[in-house]
Design an enzyme around this catalytic site. Sequence first.
Site, PDB file in Angstrom:
ATOM      1  N   GLY A 106      39.713  65.592  10.474  1.00 61.80           N
ATOM      2  CA  GLY A 106      38.861  64.541  10.052  1.00 61.80           C
ATOM      3  C   GLY A 106      39.369  63.623  11.506  1.00 61.80           C
ATOM      4  N   THR A 108      37.272  63.487  14.323  1.00 61.50           N
ATOM      5  CA  THR A 108      35.645  63.219  15.253  1.00 61.50           C
ATOM      6  C   THR A 108      35.658  61.419  14.178  1.00 61.50           C
ATOM      7  OG1 THR A 108      35.056  64.969  15.513  1.00 61.50           O
ATOM      8  CG2 THR A 108      34.051  63.016  15.809  1.00 61.50           C
ATOM      9  N   HIS A 158      40.835  69.132  23.573  1.00 62.29           N
ATOM     10  CA  HIS A 158      41.625  68.535  22.470  1.00 62.29           C
ATOM     11  C   HIS A 158      43.467  68.791  23.289  1.00 62.29           C
ATOM     12  CE1 HIS A 158      39.245  68.309  19.040  1.00 62.29           C
ATOM     13  NE2 HIS A 158      38.449  69.467  19.711  1.00 62.29           N
TER      14      HIS A 158
END
Length: 434
Positions: A106, A108, A158
Site C-alpha cells: 500500500g 503507492t 524500491h
Amino acid sequence: MDERSSKLILVPILAVLFVMIGYQYICPAGSNSCHFKSEERFRGVSLLSSPYQDADDFYRDSDLDDDGPPKVPSKFNFTERDLDRHVEFNIKGDDVIVFLHIQKTGGTTFGRHLVRNIRLEQPCDCKPGQKKCTCHRPGKEESWLFSRFSTGWSCGLHADWTELTNCVPVVMDKKEAQRNKRNFYYITMLRDPVSRYLSEWKHVQRGATWKTALHMCDGRSPTQDELPTCYSGDDWSGVTLKEFMNCQSNLANNRQVRMLADLSLVGCYNMSSMNESQRNHILLSSAMSNLKNMAFYGLTEFQRKTQYLFERTFRLRFISAFTQINSTRAANVDLSEAVRRRIEELNFLDVQLYEYAKDLFLQRFQYTRQREHQEVRLKRREERRWLREQRDQGRPWPSKHKGSGKGDGGIFEKETENDLPTTTEDYTSQVARW
C-alpha cells in the site's frame, strides 16, 4: 453590594467565559490559523489543550476501533520509550522524512497521501500528468520529503534500508547546497505477509518486474550467482503461483525483512558468508530493531490507525481521511490450507516480523490514545482551577453555570486520581544525524 455593582462584576466574567468557548471553535487546537507561544496565558486561563480533539478530526472513537481490537495485550516487553512516537519534526528547518517503499504494502497510496493530502503552509506542487511533485520547505528551494513521488527513485527502484541509509544523505547533498546537517526520519508501510506475497505474485503475473533495482550493499550490486533470476526473457508474465513459489531466489520471499534489515551484517547477498540459521536470526533481529527505531510505520490493514498515528507523530494533518480497502486482488485468491501454509513457510521471517510489528503498532495506538485522553482531562483541570480562582477572589458565579459536566463539555465533572497525567518523554533517538 447594589444590583448595579453586581452587574459590573458579572459582565467581565461572562465575557471571559464567552471568549473561552468561542476560542475552541474559532481556533481549534491543532489549527494553523492561530499561533500562541507556549508560555502565553489568556487572563489566567491555560491555553493547554489536546491538539487533536477537535472538530476537524475525521474519525471518532468508533471509527478508530472498528478496524481492530480496542485493547490488545502485548506479547513483547515494550518500554514507554518504544511507544512514545512524538518527534519534533521541523519542516522549515533541516528535517527530512524518508519513505522506504516496500512493494505491495500500500506504499503507492500512502506515498500519494504524503505529497497530495497533507495540510501544509506551502503544499507540494503536483502538476497534472507528472508523477513527481515538488515538495519544498516554506520559502526555500529544499525538499522536506524523500520519496518516490517527490524525489523519484533517486537511490534505485524500491531501495531498501541498507541502500537508503547510505544513499539519501549523498544524493541530497548533491542536489541541495546546505551547510547544516539534516535530520532524517525514516518511515515505511508493512502488510500481512500472505496477502503481500499473493499481491506481488499477481503483479508479476501481469508483467511487472523490478529488474532495474540496484540492490546496492557494501558498495556494489549482487552478482548473477549471488542473485539468480527466476525467469528468462523480459518478464514473468503468466507465472502460476506454484512456479512463483518454487523459485528459491525469488525476492518476494521474506521481502519485508530483507527490505528493513542491515544486509551488510550478513555479507549482503553472499549466502556462503554464514550458515542459513545464523543469517536468518541476524536478518530478523536487524529488521525488528530498525523498524522499532524508525520515526513511524503504518500497517496496510489499519488505515485509520495509520493516519491517526502519523498525524500524532509528526504533528502534521491530512486534508482528507484514509480509506480502508479490503477487496484487493490478493483477497480474491482462493487458497487451500496447504498452499497458505506453504506461503507462510516461504515467508516465515516476514510472519514473525509482522507479528512483532502489529503488536507494537497497536500498543503505540493504545498508548497515544490514552495520553491524548489524559491531556483532555488535564485541560479540564486547568479550566476548573481558573474558575475556582475566580470564585476565591470573591467574584460571584451564576449558579446556572455550575453545570452537570455534560452540556458544558464536562468542565465541572468530578476529578479523580485517574485524571492525573503520566510522565512521558519525547522520542528522539530515531533521528539519524549526518
